[in-house]
Design an enzyme around this catalytic site. Structure first.
Site, PDB file in Angstrom:
ATOM      1  N   ASP A  10      53.457  92.735  78.472  1.00  0.00           N
ATOM      2  CA  ASP A  10      52.309  93.575  78.093  1.00  0.00           C
ATOM      3  C   ASP A  10      52.740  94.734  77.213  1.00  0.00           C
ATOM      4  OD1 ASP A  10      50.920  92.141  80.062  1.00  0.00           O
ATOM      5  OD2 ASP A  10      51.217  93.712  81.573  1.00  0.00           O
ATOM      6  N   ASP A  70      45.612  94.556  94.707  1.00  0.00           N
ATOM      7  CA  ASP A  70      45.050  94.405  93.371  1.00  0.00           C
ATOM      8  C   ASP A  70      43.546  94.401  93.535  1.00  0.00           C
ATOM      9  OD1 ASP A  70      47.437  94.421  92.068  1.00  0.00           O
ATOM     10  OD2 ASP A  70      47.250  92.416  91.194  1.00  0.00           O
ATOM     11  N   HIS A  79      53.396  94.258  83.089  1.00  0.00           N
ATOM     12  CA  HIS A  79      54.348  93.159  82.884  1.00  0.00           C
ATOM     13  C   HIS A  79      55.199  93.516  81.669  1.00  0.00           C
ATOM     14  CE1 HIS A  79      50.737  91.005  84.469  1.00  0.00           C
ATOM     15  NE2 HIS A  79      51.570  90.169  85.039  1.00  0.00           N
ATOM     16  N   HIS A  98      41.744  86.700  94.610  1.00  0.00           N
ATOM     17  CA  HIS A  98      42.611  85.616  95.064  1.00  0.00           C
ATOM     18  C   HIS A  98      42.244  85.194  96.488  1.00  0.00           C
ATOM     19  CE1 HIS A  98      46.016  86.932  92.074  1.00  0.00           C
ATOM     20  NE2 HIS A  98      44.848  86.773  91.496  1.00  0.00           N
ATOM     21  N   GLU A 127      52.652  88.362  95.394  1.00  0.00           N
ATOM     22  CA  GLU A 127      51.187  88.365  95.282  1.00  0.00           C
ATOM     23  C   GLU A 127      50.652  86.953  95.445  1.00  0.00           C
ATOM     24  OE1 GLU A 127      49.610  90.635  91.973  1.00  0.00           O
ATOM     25  OE2 GLU A 127      47.934  89.240  91.768  1.00  0.00           O
ATOM     26  N   ASP A 140      38.302  88.608  87.788  1.00  0.00           N
ATOM     27  CA  ASP A 140      38.894  89.941  87.636  1.00  0.00           C
ATOM     28  C   ASP A 140      37.885  90.997  87.191  1.00  0.00           C
ATOM     29  OD1 ASP A 140      41.449  89.109  88.425  1.00  0.00           O
ATOM     30  OD2 ASP A 140      42.066  88.634  86.380  1.00  0.00           O
TER      31      ASP A 140
END
Ligand code: XLS
Ligand code: NI
Ligand code: NI
Length: 436
Positions: A103, A295, A100, A270, A231, A308
């Protein structure tokens, strides 16, 4: 450059399942051929910037636990962070990374400064990518952390926020294009609602459709050849997110005529939050021609959060890999490890161990799925289940112009009386387990 963050840990190599070295791959052998392609080409693994270099081990009750020799608030810190990031990519030998905007550089005082910081980092990345051969799987704009986005980005009731988000996406798409990114991702973490009492669903969805259409237009205008990916996620941080799951996003894209312009980036955790299995999302997207990228991670099944974690169960991933192999792979997509080490895993080496275990599990699942396909029994059984549809009379029912009356007449004439046949679920399940 300062001394290596990962100390004396050597570049990670494949040493086979018998190796006792924790910093070795036991299943992921990048050059090994599987069904005509290398493991690296099937999996196209990526390290994500955010969990490894932006997150410092905070949780909603606790302070940072990780000691990192950089900061997120200065360009000096951003440069130090980039040095460690590329040290990690090359130590792992992963061919890709993802980021991102937020980031990799500080926001600065305003959007202009943010853009300038990002442009500077884009040049640094370009140089490092050239030196190391590491490529960009995708870039994305963080449209969810800053308080301005608390009520959404494209779906915000304030048009100024929509405008700000558009400008931010333009900058990150430019950077991704300049770096030869293979894809560009949009994850709408705040595009949803907390309560319907203050929310105009019709307006917000129209805004989201317009926003995405402009991203598509801009992509073509600048000649970006990568794939645009949305996403899906059903919730968290919002109570309800509009991009709920693969099916919902497909419907949304169709509504705005974008289903041939945008594909899906599907995340394991997700899918679980949406009360699907991961293979459900994969199989559905693939059947619609919409499967773009992954992902890779896993959720804790008890907590109910998007935890995650690194994938750690090969058996669970085999059905997903089966559908991925059947569609000929994911390229230009890949397996982005949107996974993070636990808050107590404070040693630099822990970051490597997470990725080593994660890619090993994906590689083992890839090999099992390839055996399943190469052996042929599984596909033969699936084909046999639908074999009745090969008959001309069956095919005729699916042609345009077929009518209920004609079919009804044929049922009477031929005295059609279908006999139930076993779905053989246990047969399929047992067969699958033979390849683990
Ligand atoms: C959050 C998402 C996010 C996207 C990129 O749950 O997974 O990390 O992948 O914005
Ligand atoms: Ni993700
Ligand atoms: Ni996620």
């Amino acid at each position: 450059m300062s001394k290596p963050f990962f100390g004396d840990i050597k570049p990670v190599k494949y040493e086979g399942p018998k190796s006792d070295n924790p910093y070795a791959f036991r299943h992921y052998d990048p050059k090994k051929l599987v069904m005509g392609k290398t493991m690296a080409d099937w999996l196209r693994p990526a390290v994500c910037y955010w969990h490894n270099f932006a997150w410092l081990g905070t949780d909603m009750f606790g302070a940072p636990t990780f000691e990192r020799p950089w900061d997120g608030e200065t360009m000096k810190g951003a440069r130090a962070k980039a040095d460690v990031a590329f040290e990690m990519f090359t130590t792992l030998g992963f061919p890709f990374f993802a980021f991102h905007d937020r980031d990799v550089v500080p926001e600065g005082a305003n959007l202009a400064e943010f853009g300038k910081n990002l442009a500077e980092m884009t040049d640094i990345f370009a140089k490092k990518m050239h030196e190391t051969g590491v490529k960009l799987l995708w870039g994305t704009a963080n449209l969810f952390s800053h308080p301005r986005y608390m009520s959404g980005a494209a779906t915000n009731p304030d048009p100024d926020v929509f405008a700000y988000a558009a400008a931010q996406v333009k900058n990150v798409l430019d950077a991704t294009h300049k770096l030869g990114g293979a894809n560009y991702v949009l994850w709408g973490g705040r595009e949803g609602y907390e309560t319907l009492l203050n929310t105009d669903l019709r307006r917000e969805q129209e805004q989201a459709g317009r926003f995405l259409s402009m991203v598509v237009d801009y992509k073509h205008k600048i000649g970006f050849k990568g794939v645009l990916l949305v996403e899906p996620k059903p919730q968290e941080p919002t109570k309800h997110q509009y991009d709920f799951d693969a099916a919902t996003v497909f419907g949304f894209l169709q509504r705005f005529g974008l289903e041939r312009e945008v594909k899906l980036n599907l995340e394991v955790g997700h899918a679980v939050l949406a009360h699907h299995s991961f293979e459900h999302e994969i199989a559905l997207a693939s059947s619609l021609g919409m499967l773009g990228s992954i992902d890779a991670n896993r959720n804790d099944y008890q907590s109910g959060w998007d935890t995650d974690q690194f994938p750690n169960n090969a058996a669970e991933l085999v059905p997903a890999l089966y559908f991925i192999l059947k569609q000929g792979g994911l390229a230009p997509g890949g397996f982005n490890f949107d996974s993070k080490v636990r808050r107590q895993s404070i040693d630099p080496g822990d970051l490597l161990l997470g990725h080593i275990g994660g890619i090993d599990v994906c590689a083992a699942a890839l090999v099992a799925a390839a055996h399943l396909i190469e052996d042929g029994k599984f596909d033969a059984a699936r084909a046999e289940r639908y074999a009745g549809w090969d008959k001309p009379s069956a095919q005729a029912m699916l042609k345009k112009g077929a009518t209920l009356e004609e079919i009804a007449a044929r049922v009477a004439r031929e005295k059609i009386d279908p006999k139930p046949r076993s779905g053989r679920q246990e047969f399929y399940e047992n067969l699958l387990n033979r390849y683990l």
